[in-house]
Design an enzyme around this catalytic site. Sequence first.
Site, PDB file in Angstrom:
ATOM      1  CE1 TYR A  24     -10.806 -25.587  58.004  1.00  0.00           C
ATOM      2  CE2 TYR A  24      -8.364 -25.125  58.080  1.00  0.00           C
ATOM      3  CZ  TYR A  24      -9.803 -24.689  58.278  1.00  0.00           C
ATOM      4  OH  TYR A  24     -10.043 -23.591  58.951  1.00  0.00           O
ATOM      5  CG  HIS A 101     -18.554 -26.408  60.645  1.00  0.00           C
ATOM      6  ND1 HIS A 101     -18.366 -25.077  60.045  1.00  0.00           N
ATOM      7  CD2 HIS A 101     -19.690 -26.277  61.245  1.00  0.00           C
ATOM      8  CE1 HIS A 101     -19.261 -24.280  60.284  1.00  0.00           C
ATOM      9  NE2 HIS A 101     -20.192 -24.872  61.049  1.00  0.00           N
TER      10      HIS A 101
END
Length: 152
Positions: A24, A101
């Site tokens: 992330y 994403h």
Amino acid sequence: MSRTVHILNGPNINMTGRRDASLYGAMGYDELCQALVLEGKSLELDVIIRQSNSEGELIGWVQQLSDHSEPLILNAGGYTHTSIALMDALALCKAPVVEVHMSNVHAREEFRRHSFVSQVARGVIAGFGGESYSLALAWVARQPSEPVLHHA
């Protein structure tokens, strides 16, 4: 003249910076949001960002936006793979929806490879950390001001 774009984030996206940085990125959520608002200004976009861990709240926001011509960038988090209700709400949007994403969901667990959001999104950007949002903003900035339907 600035145009408005909405970024909606689903569950656990607010934990960015505390979650696995290899998936992330290391940037914290508040820092990411500030960077996206500034980037939007440089692209002549007014960026409105909201995050919720509640599926119902996300659906409510999508329904509020459904009749607007303002594009939506959505990182639905885990609801990407589970929420038919969210997909149904997104199908009502007149403006384009871009699915985002931070991780490459296709290189992860099998269950993450299916997206209900993708079935109604104009496009998908995944795997570039926070830059996934930047790529989506750049695409939105290049689109005409008029609403562009994302599906027939």
